[in-house]
Enzyme design. Structure first.
Site, short mmCIF file in Angstrom:
data_model
loop_
_atom_site.label_atom_id
_atom_site.label_comp_id
_atom_site.label_asym_id
_atom_site.label_seq_id
_atom_site.Cartn_x
_atom_site.Cartn_y
_atom_site.Cartn_z
N TYR A 208 0.86 -1.20 0.00
CA TYR A 208 0.00 0.00 0.00
C TYR A 208 0.88 1.23 0.00
O TYR A 208 1.87 1.28 0.74
CB TYR A 208 -0.91 0.03 1.24
CG TYR A 208 -2.35 -0.29 0.88
CD1 TYR A 208 -3.03 0.48 -0.06
CD2 TYR A 208 -3.02 -1.35 1.47
CE1 TYR A 208 -4.34 0.18 -0.41
CE2 TYR A 208 -4.33 -1.65 1.13
CZ TYR A 208 -4.98 -0.88 0.18
OH TYR A 208 -6.26 -1.16 -0.16
N ARG B 86 -2.20 -3.11 -18.25
CA ARG B 86 -3.37 -2.24 -18.19
C ARG B 86 -3.05 -1.15 -17.17
O ARG B 86 -2.56 -1.42 -16.08
CB ARG B 86 -4.61 -3.02 -17.77
CG ARG B 86 -4.81 -4.26 -18.61
CD ARG B 86 -6.20 -4.81 -18.45
NE ARG B 86 -7.12 -4.00 -19.21
CZ ARG B 86 -7.31 -4.12 -20.52
NH1 ARG B 86 -6.66 -5.02 -21.22
NH2 ARG B 86 -8.16 -3.33 -21.15
N LYS C 77 -2.21 -0.28 -24.87
CA LYS C 77 -2.61 -0.42 -26.28
C LYS C 77 -1.34 -0.46 -27.14
O LYS C 77 -0.55 -1.37 -26.98
CB LYS C 77 -3.57 0.72 -26.63
CG LYS C 77 -4.87 0.63 -25.81
CD LYS C 77 -5.91 1.64 -26.24
CE LYS C 77 -7.22 1.42 -25.55
NZ LYS C 77 -7.44 2.24 -24.37
N THR D 195 -3.75 5.39 -21.95
CA THR D 195 -3.65 4.09 -21.30
C THR D 195 -2.27 3.56 -21.65
O THR D 195 -1.59 4.08 -22.53
CB THR D 195 -4.74 3.11 -21.82
OG1 THR D 195 -4.75 3.16 -23.24
CG2 THR D 195 -6.10 3.47 -21.28
#
Ligand code: DSN
Length: 454
Positions: free
Chosen positions: A59, A239, A233, A230
């Site tokens: 975290y 991702r 691609k 993003t």
């Protein structure tokens, strides 16, 4: 044994055979098929490794040097590395690599630049725009006054309309970028319009960021205030997403970088996905190599070759060509609403693309009259212009010999039954089975991962 083999076979195979079995099926599907969805790609083993690393355990709310939890010295290191690599590649002074994906990144841009109710200008979704650029059911139209612009009947952005709408509505934010646009984006023209009305220009280059890095598409950096992308691609990473603030953006608003960071965290997100950040850093490292430049140019060469071969085989494409990785097939010469037949029949023949609206589509978004396809994934697998001719032949054959004879019933109540019958019939269609066989044989020459025996 390759390290990916160890990763899959060594652990999941024994600890969770059920999930392993599903992953294996998906790998077989990808290996034996032609992935032509233009927003997809095949990432390297290094990206997969970073994504599957221990960083998933951590975290780290906050930013490097300013975290809320302890133990973040290595997270800081990897996040700073990703940021520095992105700054260099895109030639921008500020990058945030924490957005979970493209839509949250775009949401952060609204939060950084607009107040609820402000006007925003973006490309209409059925014309090729993205949901988050102001489509009616998306947050971007629910919380802001969305004014859509369009493409002309020739498929190119209607710059005159953008200028007229900008002067009429005085938007706070103008989007340039799309999910289904095959020509170079007019960054310069839209930048002038944004300047005329005092709006921020945000370039969403999710689809083309790999092409921009590789020099195969003009960069928006000198023209836009903000750039989003993003990372999965044409950039060929995990991702994820990034938001960049340009020099022009900082000149317009010296606090813009700070506003963007605050919009991402604590405005919209909690802890960043550090394994994703590590994998973004890896992908950016790969994208800085000379081979990536070649890859980006080959994507466009392949796309042009594929479009040309489709046309030579009697298939119409929007704007009669392409400048990027993408082609939009116009199926209206075969009737309206044909996209679903083409997508489903090609799926059965191991060719994956997606049904899509075309400019001034005579049908609807659910039953559009076009199909969208692209070359990033097949180019990664090593295919070149010659291979594109084979792919075009397969697609044209299925459209002309299988899909042409089916037509959506006029009565909506008959749709479901008609489509079920179509799907049943094409399962045993000899053309579909023949193309599927040819595709499987063809794909054997282009393994997804050369070193992997799964
Ligand atoms: N779903 C993406 C695409 O396919 O273009 C956009 O978010």
């Amino acid at each position: 044994m390759s390290s990916l083999e160890t990763f899959f076979n060594g652990s999941i195979k024994t600890t969770d055979p059920e999930v392993y079995g599903i992953i294996k099926k998906e790998m077989t599907r990808m290996s034996e098929g032609l992935e032509l969805i233009p927003s997809e790609n095949v990432v390297s083993l290094a990206v997969i490794h970073a994504l599957g690393s221990v960083f998933t355990n951590k975290y780290s709310e906050g930013y490097p040097g300013r975290r809320y939890y302890g133990g973040n010295e290595h997270v800081d290191e990897v996040e700073k590395l990703a940021i520095e690599r992105a700054k260099k590649l895109f030639e921008v002074p500020h990058v945030n690599v924490q957005p979970y994906s493209g839509s949250p990144a775009n949401m952060a841009v609204y939060l950084a630049t607009c107040k609820p109710g402000d006007s925003v200008l973006g490309m209409n979704l059925p014309d090729g725009g993205h949901l988050t650029h102001g489509w009616k059911v998306n947050f971007s139209a629910l919380f802001f006054k969305s004014v859509p612009y369009h493409v002309k009947s020739d498929g190119y952005i209607d710059i005159d309309e953008v200028r007229r709408l900008a002067h009429e509505h005085r938007p706070k934010l103008i989007w340039v970028g799309a999910t289904a646009y095959v020509r170079e984006f007019p960054f310069e023209e839209l930048s002038k319009i944004a300047d005329e009305v005092g709006a921020y220009l945000a370039a969403d280059i999710a689809h083309i960021s790999g092409l921009v890095i590789g020099g195969a598409h003009k960069s928006p950096a000198p023209y836009a205030h903000i750039i989003t992308t993003t990372t999965h691609k044409t950039l060929r990473g995990p991702r994820g997403a990034m938001i960049m603030v340009t020099k022009k953006g900082l000149e317009k608003d010296p606090d813009l970088a700070d506003k963007v960071d605050k919009a991402v965290f604590p405005g919209l997100q909690g802890g960043p996905h550090d394994h994703q950040t590590a994998a973004i850093a890896v992908a950016l490292g790969e994208a800085s190599k000379p081979e990536f430049r070649e890859y980006a140019h080959q994507i466009v060469k392949n796309s042009r070759a594929l479009g040309k071969s489709l046309m030579e085989n009697g298939i119409k494409i929007v704007t009669d060509g392409t400048d990027n990785h993408m082609i939009l097939i116009d199926l209206t010469p075969f009737g309206k609403g044909k996209g679903i037949f083409v997508q489903d029949a090609l799926d059965l023949a191991n060719i994956t693309l997606n049904k899509n609206t075309i400019p001034a589509d005579p049908s609807s978004a659910f039953y559009p009259s076009g199909a969208r396809l692209g070359t990033p994934a097949v180019t990664t697998r090593g295919m070149k212009e010659t291979e594109m001719r084979f792919i075009a032949l397969c697609i044209a054959k299925i459209i002309k010999e299988v899909c042409a004879k089916y037509a959506l019933p006029e009565e909506k109540s008959k749709l479901k039954e008609y489509l079920a019958k179509f799907r049943e019939e094409i399962r045993s269609n000899s053309v579909v089975l023949e193309v599927k066989h040819d595709v499987i044989e063809f794909c054997k020459k282009y393994p997804l991962y050369r070193t992997l025996d799964y």
